[in-house]
Design an enzyme around this catalytic site. Structure first.
Site, PDB file in Angstrom:
ATOM      1  N   GLU A 128      -2.774  89.404  64.177  1.00  0.00           N
ATOM      2  CA  GLU A 128      -2.182  90.153  65.287  1.00  0.00           C
ATOM      3  C   GLU A 128      -1.040  91.051  64.819  1.00  0.00           C
ATOM      4  OE1 GLU A 128      -4.494  90.097  67.270  1.00  0.00           O
ATOM      5  OE2 GLU A 128      -3.566  89.472  69.130  1.00  0.00           O
ATOM      6  N   THR A 181      -1.213 101.890  72.135  1.00  0.00           N
ATOM      7  CA  THR A 181      -0.293 100.749  72.184  1.00  0.00           C
ATOM      8  C   THR A 181       1.146 101.256  72.169  1.00  0.00           C
ATOM      9  OG1 THR A 181      -1.937  99.568  70.918  1.00  0.00           O
ATOM     10  CG2 THR A 181       0.187  98.494  71.123  1.00  0.00           C
TER      11      THR A 181
END
Ligand code: ADP
Length: 307
Positions: A128, A181
């Site tokens: 991640e 993002t």
């Protein structure tokens, strides 16, 4: 060569009131992966089907997560990874988390489970970190533990598996637009007022209590986000119309899945979840945008072997 094929589930993070700490595992949406142990040491991505993602081990979240596990394991092991992508990257339903979690879960399984699910969360978080620059656990924890999970603390990591009420279903719409993002992060202000914080932790406590007592009304009342949603929803076309349509059809609550653009709605029972999907479809048809809609049970198991 020891080898297994697994289902690596999609996940919905945040769940309105639990920004960065809550997540939930889906059942019908997910990738497939084939993971093999080989005599030759080193981690290799040998195949990626269904998406254009890096094959280099250090650029692919699955490779990075497995390397984190093997660095701790300490023995010379070779791993080959095939990824069959069904979850689109950047959809907001944990595409990178599915690869990170699936890969470490499978390697642990093939090594006869030296690590607990909580330890696997730590390895998967390294994936991640590669995907978003931030080692968050709100997607990898539900993918590995199944059901609903709460990250009570990041330092030290403390992940708690919550109860899954049996009649809960998730409807998810993925509008096929790109929300960077960086944009979804940049709209977030870093200060919250005490008034907002009180509302948010009241709801978070209410949601956790509602999940354990299987009080669907309490779950519905608690699915409210007074901090992040007002800022991020502006990036998602027709967010408010979708939310109103879902609630009008009986959804318990509706919000942004992860950092978006996917939108989730939780419902009691399959009929309501399907009606909610239909209502959302009608709203989105009018936008002319491409979109996918999924209805899924909650997957209380997490990653699983399929062959
Ligand atoms: P979301 O959670 O919104 O679905 P992600 O957090 O999965 O999105 O982010 C996807 C990013 O991670 C993309 O930049 C993608 O290139 C990168 N990435 C690297 N390896 C993978 C992988 N195996 N699966 C998915 N995304 C990956």
């Amino acid at each position: 060569m020891k080898s297994i094929k697994i289902f690596a589930p999609a996940t919905v993070a945040n769940l309105s009131c639990g920004f960065d700490v809550l997540g939930c595992c889906l059942d019908t949406i997910g990738d497939e992966m084939v993971i093999s142990l080989t005599p030759e040491s080193g981690v290799k991505i040998t195949k990626i089907d269904g998406a254009n993602l890096p094959m280099e081990t250090h650029k692919n979240v699955a490779g990075v997560a497995v390397e984190a596990l093997l660095n701790t394991y300490g023995k010379n092991i070779g791993v080959e990874i095939e990824i069959y992508k069904k979850i689109k990257a950047g959809s907001g339903i944990g595409s990178s988390a599915a690869s990170s979690a699936g890969a470490v879960w499978a390697v642990n399984y093939l090594l006869d489970t030296p690590y607990t699910p909580e330890e696997l969360v730590k390895f998967a978080m390294e994936g991640e970190k590669l995907a978003s620059g931030n080692a968050h656990a709100d997607n990898v924890a539900p993918a590995l533990l199944g059901g609903f999970t709460l990250v009570r603390s990041y330092s030290p990591l403390d992940v708690i598996k919550l109860n899954t009420p049996k009649d809960l279903l998730m409807t998810v719409i993925h509008p096929q637009i790109e929300v960077k993002t960086s944009d979804s992060r940049s709209v977030i202000k870093h200060n919250v007022s005490l008034k907002q914080a009180i509302q948010q932790w009241g709801n978070l406590g209410g949601l956790v209590a509602g999940l354990f007592t299987e009080d669907y009304n309490l779950i519905g009342r608690s699915l409210e986000d007074v901090i992040i949603e007002p800022m991020r929803s502006i990036l998602i076309p027709e967010f408010n119309t979708v939310k109103q349509a879902a609630i009008a059809k009986g959804a318990l609550g509706c919000g942004i899945s992860g950092s978006g653009p996917s939108i989730f709605a939780l419902s009691k029972g399959i009929d309501t979840a399907n009606n909610v999907a239909e209502a959302i479809r009608e709203v989105y048809h009018k936008t002319g945008l491409d979109f996918d809609i999924h209805v899924s049970k909650i997957n209380s198991q997490g990653v699983k072997v399929i062959e």
